[in-house]
Design an enzyme around this catalytic site. Structure first.
Site, short mmCIF file in Angstrom:
data_model
loop_
_atom_site.label_atom_id
_atom_site.label_comp_id
_atom_site.label_asym_id
_atom_site.label_seq_id
_atom_site.Cartn_x
_atom_site.Cartn_y
_atom_site.Cartn_z
N THR A 44 0.73 -1.33 0.00
CA THR A 44 -0.03 -0.10 -0.05
C THR A 44 0.99 1.28 0.06
O THR A 44 0.34 2.41 -0.31
CB THR A 44 -0.88 -0.29 1.21
OG1 THR A 44 -2.04 1.08 1.12
CG2 THR A 44 -0.13 -0.08 2.42
N LYS A 45 2.04 1.15 0.43
CA LYS A 45 3.09 2.12 0.39
C LYS A 45 3.45 2.78 -0.83
O LYS A 45 3.70 4.22 -0.91
CB LYS A 45 4.31 1.77 1.29
CG LYS A 45 4.07 1.49 2.66
CD LYS A 45 3.46 2.87 3.62
CE LYS A 45 3.35 2.31 5.02
NZ LYS A 45 2.82 3.38 5.96
N ASP A 46 3.09 2.24 -2.01
CA ASP A 46 3.36 2.96 -3.51
C ASP A 46 2.37 3.91 -3.66
O ASP A 46 3.03 5.16 -3.94
CB ASP A 46 2.81 1.71 -4.33
CG ASP A 46 3.86 0.66 -4.39
OD1 ASP A 46 4.74 0.54 -3.90
OD2 ASP A 46 3.74 0.02 -5.57
N ARG A 47 1.22 4.16 -2.95
CA ARG A 47 0.29 5.21 -2.97
C ARG A 47 0.75 6.52 -2.40
O ARG A 47 0.88 7.59 -2.96
CB ARG A 47 -0.99 4.92 -2.48
CG ARG A 47 -1.80 3.70 -3.17
CD ARG A 47 -2.73 3.28 -2.17
NE ARG A 47 -3.70 2.21 -2.48
CZ ARG A 47 -4.59 2.22 -3.54
NH1 ARG A 47 -4.91 3.09 -3.94
NH2 ARG A 47 -5.14 0.97 -3.57
#
Length: 345
Positions: A44-47
């Site tokens: 989720t950290k890509d966001r």
């Protein structure tokens, strides 16, 4: 042309919902998992990495050969390093010594310079990964510090992407959202959007046994006696991140290392979903919550599964590691039977 992108960053977001059919069979609600491992950086950290870096570009804070500095337990680092490659920036990361060697190798493979810092020191200790990252950013010319724990853009990234996706994917039927809390951005941004759509949606934060977040939410005070070492990475904190909007959270559930580990492996065995350690943690939180909350057939529950299990092969998926933690004997599976390896001589 469909499903064709200019670079890897075009794959960020629009992650799928997958129904859980076995591990939640005793819960009458409909339960889905949002698989954030389908992001190109597998979490989720890509966001937030893309959102924060592109915001800095718009403000003129990043130039050619700029350096991006951050504190990370692994996943944010992967995402920042990935975005930096495409954008042409250098990347420096401070991690805690809880971070497994394969994660550090992954960060280095993506071109990041890595500083390993002691985990079990106060957040304001100059050796902590928070303070080390701050110092490096201050000493490095032409650099920016992402500062995900205290960056409102962490929340905004999920308010603009994850929250709307959850609302659209469930056609507005979502009644409960469970998400692990580390920086708090995923939970808070999603919750902020969903509460605006329907204030009756219940937002459940998942905290680690050894963290201060649950008790702070309940009392408004930091209870230092809650703090002790724990194994789950990227979850819980010994400080209060401003990216965690406590007023958007209805309830916190605290889970421990052992049951979260068992649940992670159970999800792989029964749902064929290879999730990270926090996948087990958020699922364990749902099961604990269900012991006191009466779900109905009309409830629509979503669990955010933050990352992929490939980053935990030598940890929660390792029989040796499980044995070293003393977890095997108390497991609800017969590990000797299920995970036994036959060696042919």
């Amino acid at each position: 042309m469909s499903n064709v992108y200019d670079n890897i960053l075009g794959l960020i977001g629009s992650t799928p919902l997958v129904k859980l059919n076995t591990v939640t069979k005793d819960i009458p609600a409909t339960v889905y998992a949002k698989l954030e491992s389908y992001n190109p950086g597998h979490s989720t950290k890509d966001r937030i990495a893309l959102h924060i870096i592109e915001n800095a570009e718009k403000k003129g804070l990043l130039k050619e050969d700029s350096v991006v500095v951050e504190t990370t337990s692994g996943n944010t680092g992967f995402s920042i390093a990935m975005v930096c490659i495409i954008k042409g920036y250098k990347c420096i990361l401070a991690v805690s010594d809880k971070t497994k060697p394969e994660k550090i190798a992954y960060l280095k493979a993506l071109g990041a310079k890595v500083y390993v810092c002691p985990a079990n020191v106060p957040a304001n200790d100059p050796r902590s990964y928070y303070e080390v990252a701050k110092r490096i950013a201050a000493e490095t010319p032409n650099s920016i510090y992402i500062n995900q724990y205290f960056n409102e853009l962490n929340v905004d990234a999920h308010y603009q992407t994850t929250g709307p996706e959850l609302w659209e994917q469930t056609q507005g039927k979502i009644t409960h959202l469970f998400a692990c809390t580390g920086t708090g951005g995923t939970l808070s941004g999603s919750a902020k959007f969903l509460k605006e759509k329907n204030p009756d949606i219940k937002i459940i934060g998942v905290d680690a046994d050894g963290s201060i977040l649950k008790s702070y939410h309940e009392t408004g005070e930091i209870h230092k006696e809650d703090v002790h070492p724990y194994q789950i990475e990227g979850m819980g904190k010994n400080l209060i991140p401003s990216a965690l909007l406590f007023d958007k959270v209805d309830h916190f559930v605290r889970v421990n290392d052992e049951m979260s580990a068992y649940r992670t492996r159970e999800i792989a065995l029964k749902e064929a979903i290879m999730g990270g350690y926090t996948t087990g943690a958020v699922t364990q939180a749902l099961i604990q919550y269900a012991n006191s909350y009466q779900f109905t057939e009309n409830d629509f529950v979503v669990l955010i599964y933050p990352d992929h299990g490939s980053r935990y092969i030598t940890k929660v998926y390792s029989d040796k590691w499980m044995e070293e933690q003393g977890f095997i004997n108390n497991c609800f599976h017969n590990y000797e039977e299920v995970f036994k390896t036959e060696i042919i001589k």
